[in-house]
Design a protein around this motif. Structure first.
Motif, PDB file in Angstrom:
ATOM      1  N   UNK A  30       0.827  -1.225   0.129  1.00 49.25           N
ATOM      2  CA  UNK A  30      -0.040  -0.115   0.119  1.00 49.25           C
ATOM      3  C   UNK A  30       0.891   1.297   0.089  1.00 49.25           C
ATOM      4  N   UNK A  31       0.228   2.429   0.087  1.00 44.94           N
ATOM      5  CA  UNK A  31       0.942   3.522   0.125  1.00 44.94           C
ATOM      6  C   UNK A  31       1.383   3.821   1.445  1.00 44.94           C
ATOM      7  N   UNK A  32       2.296   4.755   1.702  1.00 46.69           N
ATOM      8  CA  UNK A  32       3.207   4.885   2.815  1.00 46.69           C
ATOM      9  C   UNK A  32       2.253   5.495   3.934  1.00 46.69           C
ATOM     10  N   UNK A  33       1.242   6.215   3.537  1.00 49.40           N
ATOM     11  CA  UNK A  33       0.295   6.881   4.516  1.00 49.40           C
ATOM     12  C   UNK A  33      -0.855   5.970   4.944  1.00 49.40           C
ATOM     13  N   UNK A  34      -0.897   4.653   4.276  1.00 49.13           N
ATOM     14  CA  UNK A  34      -2.020   3.722   5.011  1.00 49.13           C
ATOM     15  C   UNK A  34      -1.976   3.446   6.416  1.00 49.13           C
ATOM     16  N   UNK A  35      -3.261   3.340   6.917  1.00 55.20           N
ATOM     17  CA  UNK A  35      -3.305   3.021   8.235  1.00 55.20           C
ATOM     18  C   UNK A  35      -3.929   1.549   8.402  1.00 55.20           C
ATOM     19  N   UNK A  36      -3.651   0.643   9.691  1.00 52.80           N
ATOM     20  CA  UNK A  36      -3.762  -0.355   9.738  1.00 52.80           C
ATOM     21  C   UNK A  36      -5.102  -0.600  10.183  1.00 52.80           C
ATOM     22  N   UNK A  37      -5.979  -1.616   9.545  1.00 56.91           N
ATOM     23  CA  UNK A  37      -7.178  -1.820  10.095  1.00 56.91           C
ATOM     24  C   UNK A  37      -7.613  -2.930  11.222  1.00 56.91           C
ATOM     25  N   UNK A  38      -8.442  -2.762  11.900  1.00 61.62           N
ATOM     26  CA  UNK A  38      -8.646  -3.690  13.198  1.00 61.62           C
ATOM     27  C   UNK A  38      -8.780  -5.406  12.676  1.00 61.62           C
ATOM     28  N   UNK A  39      -8.062  -6.250  13.352  1.00 68.31           N
ATOM     29  CA  UNK A  39      -8.148  -7.626  12.910  1.00 68.31           C
ATOM     30  C   UNK A  39      -8.162  -8.252  14.208  1.00 68.31           C
ATOM     31  N   UNK A 110     -10.525   4.847 -14.635  1.00 66.97           N
ATOM     32  CA  UNK A 110     -10.197   4.861 -13.303  1.00 66.97           C
ATOM     33  C   UNK A 110     -11.173   4.246 -12.393  1.00 66.97           C
ATOM     34  N   UNK A 111     -12.295   4.379 -12.689  1.00 67.93           N
ATOM     35  CA  UNK A 111     -13.438   3.839 -11.878  1.00 67.93           C
ATOM     36  C   UNK A 111     -13.518   2.491 -12.061  1.00 67.93           C
ATOM     37  N   UNK A 112     -13.105   1.813 -13.230  1.00 67.66           N
ATOM     38  CA  UNK A 112     -12.930   0.622 -13.553  1.00 67.66           C
ATOM     39  C   UNK A 112     -11.892  -0.100 -12.628  1.00 67.66           C
ATOM     40  N   UNK A 113     -10.888   0.647 -12.916  1.00 67.29           N
ATOM     41  CA  UNK A 113      -9.501   0.224 -12.069  1.00 67.29           C
ATOM     42  C   UNK A 113      -9.986   0.053 -10.588  1.00 67.29           C
ATOM     43  N   UNK A 114     -10.666   1.189 -10.031  1.00 65.46           N
ATOM     44  CA  UNK A 114     -11.070   1.090  -8.510  1.00 65.46           C
ATOM     45  C   UNK A 114     -11.871  -0.354  -8.364  1.00 65.46           C
ATOM     46  N   UNK A 115     -12.693  -0.548  -9.168  1.00 65.06           N
ATOM     47  CA  UNK A 115     -13.453  -1.959  -8.964  1.00 65.06           C
ATOM     48  C   UNK A 115     -12.530  -3.088  -9.041  1.00 65.06           C
ATOM     49  N   UNK A 116     -11.505  -2.962 -10.005  1.00 57.36           N
ATOM     50  CA  UNK A 116     -10.641  -4.144  -9.688  1.00 57.36           C
ATOM     51  C   UNK A 116      -9.808  -4.270  -8.595  1.00 57.36           C
ATOM     52  N   UNK A 145      -4.016  -0.063  -1.624  1.00 59.06           N
ATOM     53  CA  UNK A 145      -3.390  -1.231  -2.615  1.00 59.06           C
ATOM     54  C   UNK A 145      -2.696  -0.414  -3.691  1.00 59.06           C
ATOM     55  N   UNK A 146      -1.320  -0.705  -4.122  1.00 57.33           N
ATOM     56  CA  UNK A 146      -0.867  -0.045  -5.394  1.00 57.33           C
ATOM     57  C   UNK A 146      -0.874  -0.993  -6.449  1.00 57.33           C
ATOM     58  N   UNK A 147      -1.531  -0.561  -7.642  1.00 59.19           N
ATOM     59  CA  UNK A 147      -1.504  -1.308  -8.964  1.00 59.19           C
ATOM     60  C   UNK A 147      -0.030  -1.640  -9.421  1.00 59.19           C
ATOM     61  N   UNK A 148       0.791  -0.750  -9.028  1.00 59.86           N
ATOM     62  CA  UNK A 148       2.081  -0.935  -9.639  1.00 59.86           C
ATOM     63  C   UNK A 148       2.843  -2.493  -8.989  1.00 59.86           C
ATOM     64  N   UNK A 166       0.839   8.021 -13.758  1.00 59.81           N
ATOM     65  CA  UNK A 166       0.483   8.128 -12.154  1.00 59.81           C
ATOM     66  C   UNK A 166       0.608   6.871 -11.390  1.00 59.81           C
ATOM     67  N   UNK A 167       0.069   5.867 -12.120  1.00 59.38           N
ATOM     68  CA  UNK A 167      -0.289   4.656 -11.392  1.00 59.38           C
ATOM     69  C   UNK A 167       1.233   3.842 -11.662  1.00 59.38           C
ATOM     70  N   UNK A 168       2.080   3.750 -12.848  1.00 53.74           N
ATOM     71  CA  UNK A 168       3.235   3.200 -12.847  1.00 53.74           C
ATOM     72  C   UNK A 168       4.468   3.875 -12.491  1.00 53.74           C
ATOM     73  N   UNK A 169       4.813   4.913 -13.131  1.00 55.14           N
ATOM     74  CA  UNK A 169       5.835   5.902 -12.997  1.00 55.14           C
ATOM     75  C   UNK A 169       6.053   6.436 -11.267  1.00 55.14           C
ATOM     76  N   UNK A 170       4.878   7.008 -11.175  1.00 56.15           N
ATOM     77  CA  UNK A 170       4.775   7.756  -9.910  1.00 56.15           C
ATOM     78  C   UNK A 170       4.027   6.870  -8.514  1.00 56.15           C
ATOM     79  N   UNK A 171       3.695   5.524  -9.034  1.00 62.10           N
ATOM     80  CA  UNK A 171       3.519   4.414  -7.938  1.00 62.10           C
ATOM     81  C   UNK A 171       2.230   4.942  -7.014  1.00 62.10           C
ATOM     82  N   UNK A 172       1.187   5.684  -7.744  1.00 58.31           N
ATOM     83  CA  UNK A 172       0.164   6.109  -7.058  1.00 58.31           C
ATOM     84  C   UNK A 172      -1.021   5.019  -6.934  1.00 58.31           C
ATOM     85  N   UNK A 173      -1.751   5.106  -5.770  1.00 56.87           N
ATOM     86  CA  UNK A 173      -2.969   4.351  -5.871  1.00 56.87           C
ATOM     87  C   UNK A 173      -4.142   4.955  -6.769  1.00 56.87           C
ATOM     88  N   UNK A 174      -5.164   4.020  -6.810  1.00 55.23           N
ATOM     89  CA  UNK A 174      -6.306   4.510  -7.417  1.00 55.23           C
ATOM     90  C   UNK A 174      -7.060   5.740  -7.206  1.00 55.23           C
TER      91      UNK A 174
END
Length: 543
Positions: A30-39, A110-116, A145-148, A166-174
């Protein structure tokens, strides 16, 4: 900043079991700013930063992960797509994403990729539950999650090129890309346009500034990360597009060409553009990696330009999106030669043909990619076929009016073909013998055919407090979202579109395939030093 030297140029597989590797910390999917969810445990394993590695049980050989997993969704004959989704023959076989051009309609892609990504997270959790005890399970947040981490190559034309960057070279999330796309859309199409006939409608400077700002905010290079105040350090938005060029513009003396056994498996992005090269049907590829055609390249393969042009990221996005009459073309010096770059849609608005050709040149004529996913920006209106209808009334029969109507119809037809990716789609369907295997196409079938590339209609919305606010582009984006959701929720396939299943089934199977490959790759990391470097490079740990 340049990618560090990754190491050996070919794998050296051990003849005996390798010595045990020291236990490494968990990796980031995931991205560096992600937060952990409860498990279910107090301190669950984290999947939140690109700077670590993942600890996984390697008892199950990676290439037979699918054979040891019995899931109802993965059982069936070849023509349902289930068998394809459930098999991993070679974990490191390429997974390719292709993105059409289409102006603001790229929001639909991008909306299709979000569903993916939602489906990818769901499949990751399914496998976590099957393969790990509760106390060791990791969480997968589809919003981070990062598509890259799932695709090896991302090809894009025009606004598809911007998304691939944006998704590949800059490794951003959708999700971040969706928000960014809205901002860029307003910067580009929300300004006053030129009213001079045949002049370019929009100023190219806002696009350059917008891309540089995106780079500064989402630069993936460690030395350009955020400081304690959340601001990026040492990033001016002038990063080079090829991975191997350093900040000073220097290229390695012994630059390695990309080949199937390379250990640098960083996600690569390729933008299609057009130059004056006397090849009316071939695009010019701006790559992040060094591509060289060998003497063994099959004769039927289209050989595009070689290498990776020394251009900055903002220049590449300008080059691929310089649509005639919309933006000025980009003039740049490349290898001591001045070139003029225009929108890649002039040549190939659907980059999947170029992606397939490049794959064959690297892997050979009798090999198939693990996945080539093509995402469109809406099917065109095929009724505009270049033939005019007679205008109503007696005036319509005048010779001059018939001539004008014919000219108008031809121009309309040319505009349709400009953003029509279906011809390449038909070619790939024939090559893959259907879409139930390695080739998939996701494209809204109705609702976007009459939307202009630069549509940016505002809306008036009422917030929770009852206050009416003006939303730039709100109506356009709402329309795109509505028709895309209808497409994604469609329950039946359309045989005329050569679909073997409805879109949501194809997306689920594609997600399963991507997850199986990622997890199988992860299990190879302890086999040798080469495999460890290959896995770490995929995660961006050598940036």
């Amino acid at each position: 900043m340049a990618l560090g030297t990754v190491g050996l140029r070919s794998p050296r597989m051990p003849t005996a079991d390798p010595p045990p590797s020291p236990k490494l910390p968990e990796i980031n999917l995931m991205s560096d700013s992600a937060t952990q969810t409860d498990v279910e445990v107090a301190t669950p394993p984290r999947i939140l930063s690109e700077s670590a590695s993942l600890d996984v049980d390697v008892a199950t050989p990676p290439c037979i992960l699918s054979d040891t997993t019995s899931l109802a969704s993965s059982q069936g004959d070849d023509h349902t797509g289930k068998s394809w989704a459930s098999v991993v023959n070679d974990p490191w076989h390429p997974l390719i994403l292709c993105l059409d051009g289409g102006g603001i309609r790229g929001y639909s892609s991008l909306l299709i990729l979000k569903k993916l990504m939602v489906e990818i997270a769901r499949w990751e959790r399914i496998f976590e539950a099957m393969e790990r005890p509760t106390s060791q399970r990791r969480t997968f947040d589809e919003n981070e999650l990062l598509p890259c981490h799932y695709f090896d190559f991302m090809y894009g034309t025009s606004t598809g090129g911007l998304i691939a960057t944006m998704l590949g070279r800059l490794r951003m999330n959708v999700n971040v890309c969706l928000d960014t796309y809205k901002i860029v859309g307003n910067e580009l199409f929300g300004k006053r346009r030129s009213s001079i006939p045949l002049a370019t409608k929009y100023d190219h400077v806002p696009l350059e500034k917008a891309v540089r700002k995106i780079i500064m905010e989402h630069c993936p290079i460690p030395s350009h990360r955020r400081d304690s105040d959340g601001k990026h350090i040492n990033c001016d938005g002038l990063d080079w597009h090829p991975w191997h060029i350093d900040d000073e513009g220097n290229e390695p003396d012994d630059l390695e060409q990309w080949h199937k056994d390379i250990d640098n498996r960083l996600c690569q992005s390729i933008c299609l553009t057009a130059t004056h090269n006397k090849r009316a049907t071939e695009a010019y590829l701006l790559r992040t990696y060094n591509h060289v055609y060998s003497v063994m390249t099959p004769e039927f393969v289209t050989e595009y330009n070689t290498g990776a042009e020394k251009l900055r990221i903002w220049q590449v996005t300008r080059a691929t999106s310089a649509a005639p009459f919309y933006f000025q073309s980009l003039i740049a010096d490349v290898a001591n030669e001045t070139k003029e770059f225009k929108d890649g849609g002039i040549r190939e608005n659907n980059p999947s043909g170029a992606a397939w050709s490049e794959f064959i040149s690297l892997y050979g004529a009798h090999v198939e990619p693990a996945l080539l996913l093509s995402v469109g920006t809406g099917r065109p209106n095929r009724e505009r076929d270049g033939f005019a209808e007679t205008w109503p009334g007696p005036v319509g029969h005048w010779a001059l009016m018939r001539k004008f109507a014919e000219t108008f119809a031809v121009v309309n037809h040319m505009l349709v073909k400009y953003t029509d990716g279906e011809l390449k789609h038909d070619m790939l369907v024939n090559q893959a013998q259907g879409m139930h295997g390695w080739y998939k196409r996701l494209n809204v079938d109705t609702g976007l055919e009459d939307m202009k590339l630069d549509s940016w209609e505002p809306s008036e919305e009422i917030d929770d407090k009852g206050t009416t606010r003006h939303v730039p582009g709100g109506k356009t984006l709402a329309t795109i979202k509505d028709v895309t959701e209808k497409y994604l929720n469609r329950t039946k396939e359309i045989r005329e579109l050569k679909e073997y299943a409805p879109p949501r089934t194809m997306i689920s199977q594609t997600a399963e395939k991507l997850v199986r490959h990622r997890r199988a790759r992860e299990k190879t990391k302890d086999l040798s030093d080469f495999d460890r470097r290959r896995w770490e490079s995929l995660l961006g740990q050598h940036l």
